[in-house]
Design an enzyme around this catalytic site. Structure first.
Site, PDB file in Angstrom:
ATOM      1  N   GLY A 225       7.799  -1.388   8.102  1.00  0.00           N
ATOM      2  CA  GLY A 225       7.737  -2.373   7.100  1.00  0.00           C
ATOM      3  C   GLY A 225       7.475  -2.224   5.886  1.00  0.00           C
ATOM      4  O   GLY A 225       7.286  -1.002   5.327  1.00  0.00           O
ATOM      5  N   ASN A 226       7.003  -3.251   5.101  1.00  0.00           N
ATOM      6  CA  ASN A 226       6.578  -2.954   3.552  1.00  0.00           C
ATOM      7  C   ASN A 226       5.642  -3.949   3.437  1.00  0.00           C
ATOM      8  O   ASN A 226       5.277  -5.019   4.195  1.00  0.00           O
ATOM      9  CB  ASN A 226       7.862  -2.794   2.710  1.00  0.00           C
ATOM     10  CG  ASN A 226       8.449  -4.169   2.706  1.00  0.00           C
ATOM     11  OD1 ASN A 226       7.867  -5.100   2.167  1.00  0.00           O
ATOM     12  ND2 ASN A 226       9.535  -3.950   3.231  1.00  0.00           N
TER      13      ASN A 226
END
Ligand code: PMT
Length: 454
Positions: A225-226
């Site tokens: 993810g980020n």
């Protein structure tokens, strides 16, 4: 990390009506008025009768430099509610009590403040302050949602110590924050490109906006993810809806509180992965006038998603204290679709305006702007807003600073400030572009270039 409040600035010489209603937070109104006057604006105070039980009329008159007004019958010959409404270039109500929100929602005109809001064509910003339970009550939530859907801007109260012994959401934000938001409505702060757009500049337009960060599953527990919170995308959605646009927000993992704060009419589509986002954006934008890709989309995803949680290798499990055990199996990655480049190459609708964002960091190959310009040319979107990102930069509840480039990598505009201010500036720019391209319906955009390399 929240930035320390700076002294707000904005285009000087505007006429601001400051409304004050009945809340203990009325004691902060003089600070707000003083900040506005120090920034060079004229201020006219309109207070409700309840407000004057918390703060004296002489204090408000002294700090604003004018007599204050309260009732529609104070000076009937002057038809004050119309005169004040027409005089205003901005109406800021701080604090806005629960009762005032309910009266505004109902369209009442039983005192000068409510009558002024009904009669004005200026932007209206409300800064509610009340006890937590009153703010969370479904009646107030509903009033806030309806007022937002009508295009009024509302700055959410903050959490903290309340009047009594308890704490919670409901405090009036600091005067600097309120004035900063107010001045952003007068003219988009940091935007080089001129004046605020007319209030309904996007009426009849449909905008699709993506927000948040995709998650690419590794197994049922883990993902790649980020750090995108979705704040910038939500601010864009609110700004576009505020100008009368129909907005579809395609969001990946955006906090529910941000979604709850959106104007009522915004359509929200929830997705998780880049592949899901691509499908949702394409589906939603079949008839859209513009698409803004503010989401942080993963460029790669694991080639295989494990059906069960990936376990440590058996030897490491047998001796958990051992250092330097067998290496875990590497995660093979495959490339995700590039949604923005795909929209440029195969537009869902001819003449659609496409805006991307570039989250960049400088490195030994070049600065943020060098990488941004290369990306603008590579992706080929009409506009690319380049912002620097890092551990305390770009992502989350922090100010933002963007340089907007065209598809040739040439600078078109700059905007900086809170994410709401940046959103207002960018949506204003987009409204200008759509306006220049023509009325609703498919419009060819001048200078649309060839499809990008990828
Ligand atoms: O969400 P916040 O916490 O408020 O933070 C805002 C933000 C920093 C995430 C936002 O301002 C921002 O920069 N969003 C774009 C992030 C990003 O993915 O940048 P990029 O340089 O990797 O991609 C460039 C553009 O291509 C973006 O418009 C992106 O949406 C799009 N893209 C990227 C990869 C991909 N596979 N498909 C895409 O469409």
């Amino acid at each position: 990390m929240a930035a320390a409040p700076e002294r707000p600035s904005g285009p000087a010489g505007s006429r601001v009506v400051v409304g004050v209603s009945g809340s203990i937070a009325a004691y902060k109104a003089p600070f707000i008025i003083r900040l506005l006057r120090e920034a060079g604006h004229e201020v006219k105070v309109v207070a409700t009768q309840a407000a004057l039980r918390f703060i004296g009329a002489p204090a408000l008159a002294a700090v604003s430099g004018r007599p204050i007004s309260t009732g529609v019958f104070d000076d009937p010959a002057a038809v004050e509610h119309v005169a004040v409404a027409e005089w205003a270039e901005l109406v800021l109500i701080a604090p806005a009590s629960a009762d005032l929100l309910a009266r505004l929602r109902a369209g009442r005109a039983d005192d000068l403040l409510t009558a002024t809001v009904l009669a004005t064509r200026a932007p209206v910003l409300l800064a509610p302050a009340m006890h937590t339970q009153m703010w969370l009550n479904p009646a107030t939530r509903d009033n806030v949602a309806v007022l937002r859907s009508r295009g009024l801007s509302i700055i959410d109260p903050e959490a903290g110590r309340l009047t009594g012994a308890d704490s919670g959401v409901g405090r009036l934000p600091e005067p600097e924050r309120i004035v900063e938001r107010a001045l952003a409505l007068l003219a988009p702060a940091g935007a080089d490109s001129a004046a605020a757009p007319p209030r309904q500049a996007l009426r009849g337009r449909h905008l699709v906006i993506s927000a948040g960060g995709t998650r690419e599953p590794i197994d049922p527990v883990r993902f790649l993810g980020n750090r995108s919170s979705g704040r910038q995308g939500c601010a864009l959605a609110a700004a576009a809806a505020g100008l009368g646009a129909r907005v579809t927000l395609v969001q990946a993992h955006v906090d529910q509180s941000l979604l709850d704060a959106l104007p009522a009419g915004v359509e929200i589509l929830a997705v998780s992965t880049a592949v899901e986002m691509e499908a949702a954006v394409r589906r939603a934008s079949g008839r859209a006038d513009a698409v803004i890709m503010a989401a942080a989309v993963a460029d790669y995803r694991p080639a295989h998603v494990a059906g069960a949680k990936i376990k440590k290798p058996a030897r490491a499990q047998a001796d958990p204290g051992a250092v330097g055990g067998p290496a875990p199996a590497p995660i093979e990655l495959v490339e995700n679709p590039d949604i923005l480049a795909g929209l440029v190459a195969r537009p869902p609708r001819a003449g659609q305006l496409l805006m991307g964002f570039a989250a960049e960091t400088g490195d030994d190959q070049g600065g943020v702007l060098d990488h941004g310009a290369a990306k603008a040319r590579r992706k080929g979107a009409d506009l690319l807003a380049v912002n620097a990102v890092g551990e305390h930069l770009g992502f989350g509840d922090v100010p933002n600073s963007v340089i907007v480039l065209d598809r040739h990598g040439q600078e078109v505009a700059r905007a900086q400030g809170s994410k709401e201010q940046v959103a207002h500036a960018l949506i204003g720019l987009l409204a200008q572009r759509l306006d220049a391209a023509g009325g609703p319906g498919p419009r060819p955009l001048a200078g649309k270039g060839p499809a990008p390399e990828g």
